[in-house]
Design a protein around this motif. Structure first.
Motif, PDB file in Angstrom:
ATOM      1  N   ALA A  96      44.510  40.403  43.403  1.00 55.20           N
ATOM      2  CA  ALA A  96      43.142  40.889  43.309  1.00 55.20           C
ATOM      3  C   ALA A  96      42.497  40.282  42.075  1.00 55.20           C
ATOM      4  O   ALA A  96      43.192  39.832  41.158  1.00 55.20           O
ATOM      5  CB  ALA A  96      43.095  42.422  43.219  1.00 55.20           C
ATOM      6  N   ILE A 154      38.553  40.409  39.586  1.00 53.16           N
ATOM      7  CA  ILE A 154      37.238  40.987  39.351  1.00 53.16           C
ATOM      8  C   ILE A 154      36.436  40.028  38.489  1.00 53.16           C
ATOM      9  O   ILE A 154      36.980  39.405  37.572  1.00 53.16           O
ATOM     10  CB  ILE A 154      37.350  42.384  38.703  1.00 53.16           C
ATOM     11  CG1 ILE A 154      35.985  43.072  38.629  1.00 53.16           C
ATOM     12  CG2 ILE A 154      38.007  42.303  37.331  1.00 53.16           C
ATOM     13  CD1 ILE A 154      36.089  44.575  38.312  1.00 53.16           C
ATOM     14  N   THR A 178      34.561  42.233  43.276  1.00 53.29           N
ATOM     15  CA  THR A 178      36.013  42.268  43.404  1.00 53.29           C
ATOM     16  C   THR A 178      36.486  41.426  44.585  1.00 53.29           C
ATOM     17  O   THR A 178      35.740  41.186  45.542  1.00 53.29           O
ATOM     18  CB  THR A 178      36.518  43.707  43.578  1.00 53.29           C
ATOM     19  OG1 THR A 178      35.880  44.293  44.717  1.00 53.29           O
ATOM     20  CG2 THR A 178      36.212  44.540  42.344  1.00 53.29           C
ATOM     21  N   TYR A 236      40.199  40.589  46.977  1.00 56.54           N
ATOM     22  CA  TYR A 236      41.526  41.079  47.317  1.00 56.54           C
ATOM     23  C   TYR A 236      42.227  40.127  48.275  1.00 56.54           C
ATOM     24  O   TYR A 236      41.619  39.580  49.195  1.00 56.54           O
ATOM     25  CB  TYR A 236      41.441  42.451  47.986  1.00 56.54           C
ATOM     26  CG  TYR A 236      40.937  43.540  47.072  1.00 56.54           C
ATOM     27  CD1 TYR A 236      39.597  43.889  47.055  1.00 56.54           C
ATOM     28  CD2 TYR A 236      41.810  44.204  46.217  1.00 56.54           C
ATOM     29  CE1 TYR A 236      39.130  44.882  46.210  1.00 56.54           C
ATOM     30  CE2 TYR A 236      41.356  45.202  45.372  1.00 56.54           C
ATOM     31  CZ  TYR A 236      40.015  45.529  45.364  1.00 56.54           C
ATOM     32  OH  TYR A 236      39.560  46.506  44.525  1.00 56.54           O
ATOM     33  N   THR A 283      43.328  48.732  44.323  1.00 58.23           N
ATOM     34  CA  THR A 283      41.954  48.711  43.837  1.00 58.23           C
ATOM     35  C   THR A 283      41.937  48.146  42.422  1.00 58.23           C
ATOM     36  O   THR A 283      42.658  48.641  41.550  1.00 58.23           O
ATOM     37  CB  THR A 283      41.345  50.114  43.828  1.00 58.23           C
ATOM     38  OG1 THR A 283      41.399  50.674  45.145  1.00 58.23           O
ATOM     39  CG2 THR A 283      39.896  50.068  43.359  1.00 58.23           C
ATOM     40  N   ILE A 284      41.129  47.117  42.203  1.00 63.17           N
ATOM     41  CA  ILE A 284      40.943  46.554  40.862  1.00 63.17           C
ATOM     42  C   ILE A 284      39.636  47.098  40.303  1.00 63.17           C
ATOM     43  O   ILE A 284      38.632  47.239  41.022  1.00 63.17           O
ATOM     44  CB  ILE A 284      40.954  45.012  40.889  1.00 63.17           C
ATOM     45  CG1 ILE A 284      40.990  44.450  39.472  1.00 63.17           C
ATOM     46  CG2 ILE A 284      39.786  44.460  41.689  1.00 63.17           C
ATOM     47  CD1 ILE A 284      41.251  42.943  39.412  1.00 63.17           C
ATOM     48  N   SER A 285      39.665  47.448  39.025  1.00 64.50           N
ATOM     49  CA  SER A 285      38.468  47.977  38.385  1.00 64.50           C
ATOM     50  C   SER A 285      38.511  47.628  36.906  1.00 64.50           C
ATOM     51  O   SER A 285      39.521  47.146  36.396  1.00 64.50           O
ATOM     52  CB  SER A 285      38.367  49.491  38.575  1.00 64.50           C
ATOM     53  OG  SER A 285      39.483  50.140  38.002  1.00 64.50           O
TER      54      SER A 285
END
Length: 126
Positions: free
Chosen positions: A49, A51, A58, A60, A69-71
């Motif tokens: 992933a 960002i 983002t 994936y 989930t990348i944040s």
């Protein structure tokens, strides 16, 4: 210069969750790509992933969609990878990487990233 430090790896049973942390040394309000990669034993490094810190866009890999989930938290200069529904095939060393260029379609190519962390081990048992 940018330094990256990963943490949060560990051992978990299949179906469990882990959250990885990537602490970035400089203000990630700078526009940069920050990616998570993994390298399973005996295999090549693969993109999981990424960002784009400027917009929060983002990206994936198919293997991560719906589970990971990348944040980012720009105030803490930290990028996260939340991993749910883990499978034994997710076992790998996980690395975060960064580059200041606009990578977009090249986000999953490890050769495009200039800065790398030391990696953190994730082990998923069946």
């Amino acid at each position: 210069q940018v330094s990256l430090v990963e943490s949060g790896g560990g051992s978990v049973q299949a179906g469990g969750s882990l959250r990885l942390f990537c602490k970035v040394s400089r203000d990630i309000y700078s526009t940069m790509y920050i990616g998570w990669f993994r390298q399973p034993p005996g295999k090549e490094r693969e993109g999981v992933a990424a960002i784009y810190s400027g917009s929060g866009t983002t990206y994936y890999a198919d293997s991560a969609k719906g589970r990971f989930t990348i944040s980012q938290d720009s105030g803490l200069n930290t990028v996260y990878l939340q991993m749910n529904s883990l499978k034994p095939e997710d076992t790998a060393i996980y690395y975060c990487a960064a580059d200041f260029r606009y990578l977009e379609a090249r986000w999953a190519d490890a050769n495009e990233y200039t800065y790398w962390g030391q990696g953190t081990q994730v082990t998923v048992s069946s």
